[in-house]
Design an enzyme around this catalytic site. Structure first.
Site, PDB file in Angstrom:
ATOM      1  N   GLU A 102       0.828  -1.075   0.053  1.00  0.00           N
ATOM      2  CA  GLU A 102       0.211  -0.003  -0.103  1.00  0.00           C
ATOM      3  C   GLU A 102       0.623   1.301  -0.151  1.00  0.00           C
ATOM      4  OE1 GLU A 102      -1.193   0.043   4.723  1.00  0.00           O
ATOM      5  OE2 GLU A 102      -2.137   1.331   3.572  1.00  0.00           O
ATOM      6  N   ASP A 127       1.493  -9.570   3.965  1.00  0.00           N
ATOM      7  CA  ASP A 127       0.279  -9.289   5.064  1.00  0.00           C
ATOM      8  C   ASP A 127      -0.931  -9.772   4.100  1.00  0.00           C
ATOM      9  OD1 ASP A 127       2.439  -8.285   6.502  1.00  0.00           O
ATOM     10  OD2 ASP A 127       1.776  -6.313   5.964  1.00  0.00           O
ATOM     11  N   ARG A 162       3.575 -28.487  27.280  1.00  0.00           N
ATOM     12  CA  ARG A 162       3.459 -26.761  27.578  1.00  0.00           C
ATOM     13  C   ARG A 162       2.495 -26.247  26.474  1.00  0.00           C
ATOM     14  NH1 ARG A 162      10.139 -25.789  27.056  1.00  0.00           N
ATOM     15  NH2 ARG A 162      10.304 -25.778  29.276  1.00  0.00           N
ATOM     16  N   MET A 169       3.891 -12.076  11.878  1.00  0.00           N
ATOM     17  CA  MET A 169       3.474 -10.665  11.390  1.00  0.00           C
ATOM     18  C   MET A 169       2.264 -10.632  10.521  1.00  0.00           C
ATOM     19  SD  MET A 169       7.439  -9.641   9.495  1.00  0.00           S
ATOM     20  CE  MET A 169       8.629  -9.222  10.577  1.00  0.00           C
ATOM     21  N   ARG A 267       5.495 -21.019  26.745  1.00  0.00           N
ATOM     22  CA  ARG A 267       6.543 -20.404  26.102  1.00  0.00           C
ATOM     23  C   ARG A 267       5.979 -19.582  24.821  1.00  0.00           C
ATOM     24  NH1 ARG A 267       8.568 -21.696  30.188  1.00  0.00           N
ATOM     25  NH2 ARG A 267      10.367 -23.023  30.236  1.00  0.00           N
ATOM     26  N   GLN A 275       9.660 -15.047   8.241  1.00  0.00           N
ATOM     27  CA  GLN A 275       8.707 -15.178   7.258  1.00  0.00           C
ATOM     28  C   GLN A 275       9.040 -14.587   5.935  1.00  0.00           C
ATOM     29  OE1 GLN A 275       4.881 -14.405  10.052  1.00  0.00           O
ATOM     30  NE2 GLN A 275       6.685 -13.693  10.913  1.00  0.00           N
TER      31      GLN A 275
HETATM   32  O1  F6P Z   1       4.392  -5.175   5.659  1.00  0.00           O
HETATM   33  C1  F6P Z   1       5.110  -6.446   5.823  1.00  0.00           C
HETATM   34  C2  F6P Z   1       5.829  -6.652   7.137  1.00  0.00           C
HETATM   35  O2  F6P Z   1       6.394  -7.689   7.170  1.00  0.00           O
HETATM   36  C3  F6P Z   1       4.870  -6.691   8.292  1.00  0.00           C
HETATM   37  O3  F6P Z   1       3.887  -7.622   8.361  1.00  0.00           O
HETATM   38  C4  F6P Z   1       5.554  -6.190   9.365  1.00  0.00           C
HETATM   39  O4  F6P Z   1       4.967  -5.443  10.560  1.00  0.00           O
HETATM   40  C5  F6P Z   1       6.599  -5.225   9.005  1.00  0.00           C
HETATM   41  O5  F6P Z   1       6.706  -5.405   7.447  1.00  0.00           O
HETATM   42  C6  F6P Z   1       8.127  -5.166   9.414  1.00  0.00           C
HETATM   43  O6  F6P Z   1       8.803  -4.160   8.776  1.00  0.00           O
HETATM   44  P1  F6P Z   1      10.261  -3.930   8.791  1.00  0.00           P
HETATM   45  O7  F6P Z   1      10.898  -5.036   7.935  1.00  0.00           O
HETATM   46  O8  F6P Z   1      10.562  -2.501   8.357  1.00  0.00           O
HETATM   47  O9  F6P Z   1      10.565  -4.154  10.236  1.00  0.00           O
END
Ligand code: F6P
Length: 355
Positions: A102, A127, A162, A169, A267, A275
């Site tokens: 975006e 995302d 556990r 993310m 934990r 990811q």
């Molecule tokens: O938008 C992709 C993303 O991986 C999000 O899921 C995460 O919050 C953000 O980027 C992390 O950003 P950076 O790589 O700048 O730490």
């Protein structure tokens, strides 16, 4: 025509296949593709590399982006917009293909509407929260990593009897958490779109655990709002004003809460940027390639201000304006559908586990 291609925002698997698809189609149509390095920063600073068939041939299986990326927002400083526009002229770019989420696409849209820059967008983000397209590439690869993490966590959670909480993310959309939770067989899933009910979750986890399962897996999305004091503390922000959600450490806070309420040893694990790395899945390779091809086709046919997008199994063109109207969030019905699995009303007699 000389066509600049850039990748902006957080990287994700699939960027290279998209660059490859666009490059190969542009060459086929008689254009000259030029790589712009480090997203919009490269266009402000005039950083470019040639893109040839040879250069892109083997990048189908490479994670990351051969062009580099940044979260640079040229609109933060009018002088940067000016330099960017001058560079478009100096490099004689007839069009720009912007591959991003975006933020990157928001810049592309403004350059198109406010400055007449001939842009075409390609949607990417792990995302999966971009409007106008059914899926973004990067998502499938990220979820695959998260599911593998779940499989591994299951082994260790089971051995130690556990509960383990996996934080994934996704920013303010719960797609990664929901898919990882379904695909990894979580006992509870927490996403930002649905208000959390920690007591219901703890009660259920206790039932599952003491019913004989003797372990539990929870997936939590980094953007979840927790009803604890201090969960909204000020955070660092990037150039587009996004908070660095990782700092909120929701995974560890949820884990501590579960342990306190249930008395079960708990934990947490955070897979973070893992990811975003590694080779793209086949799904992402194909989707990214097709979107790249479409973007080049849009350039060749003079359809600017558009986004190459996935609708069903078709790759179509959607106005950037329309795609960026609102983020694509997880619909409540989809979460409820998943709840039938992770919150079973009547627990089945449990299999025996290690204790
Ligand atoms: O938008 C992709 C993303 O991986 C999000 O899921 C995460 O919050 C953000 O980027 C992390 O950003 P950076 O790589 O700048 O730490």
């Amino acid at each position: 025509m000389r066509v600049g291609i850039l990748t902006g925002g957080g990287d994700c698997p699939g960027l290279n296949p998209a660059i490859r698809g666009a490059t190969l189609r542009l060459i086929r149509d008689g254009h000259t593709p030029i790589g712009v390095l480090q997203g919009w920063k490269g266009l402000i600073e005039g950083l470019t590399v040639p893109l040839t068939e040879e250069r892109v041939d083997e990048i189908i299986r490479e994670g990351g982006t051969i062009l580099g990326t940044s979260r640079t927002n040229p609109f933060k400083d009018p002088a940067d917009v000016q330099r960017l526009l001058e560079n478009i002229e100096d490099f004689n770019f007839g069009a720009i293909i912007a591959i991003g989420g975006e933020d990157t696409l928001g810049v592309a849209r403004r350059l198109y509407t406010e400055h007449g820059v001939r842009v075409v967008g390609v949607p990417k983000t792990m995302d999966n929260d971009l409007g106008g397209t059914d899926f973004t590439f990067g998502f499938d690869s990220a979820v695959s990593v998260a599911v593998e993490a779940m499989d591994r966590l299951r082994d260790t959670a089971k051995s130690h009897a556990r509960i383990i909480v996996l934080e994934v993310m996704g920013r303010h959309a719960g797609w990664v958490a929901l898919y990882a939770g379904i695909g990894g067989g979580a006992d509870w899933i927490l996403i930002p779109e649905v208000p959390v009910d920690l007591n219901a979750m703890c009660h259920y986890l206790q039932q599952v655990y003491h019913g004989g399962k003797r372990y539990g897996l929870v997936v939590v999305s980094e953007g979840v709002e927790l009803p604890f004091a201090g969960s909204d503390e000020p955070l660092q922000t990037d150039e587009f004003g996004h908070k660095v959600l990782k700092e909120r450490a929701v995974g560890s806070r949820v884990a501590r809460y579960i342990e306190e309420i249930t008395g079960i040893e708990t934990r947490d694990a955070v897979i973070g940027h893992i990811q975003r790395g590694g080779p793209p899945t086949v799904y992402d390779r194909v989707l990214a390639t097709r979107l790249g091809l479409k973007a080049a086709e849009l350039v060749s046919t003079g359809q600017f201000g558009m986004l190459a997008a996935l609708h069903g199994v078709e790759i179509v063109a959607v106005p950037l304006e329309e795609a960026l109207q609102a983020p694509k969030l997880v619909p409540y019905e989809l979460y409820e559908e998943a709840r039938q699995i992770f919150q079973r009303a009547v627990l089945q007699p449990q299999r025996s586990g290690a204790s």
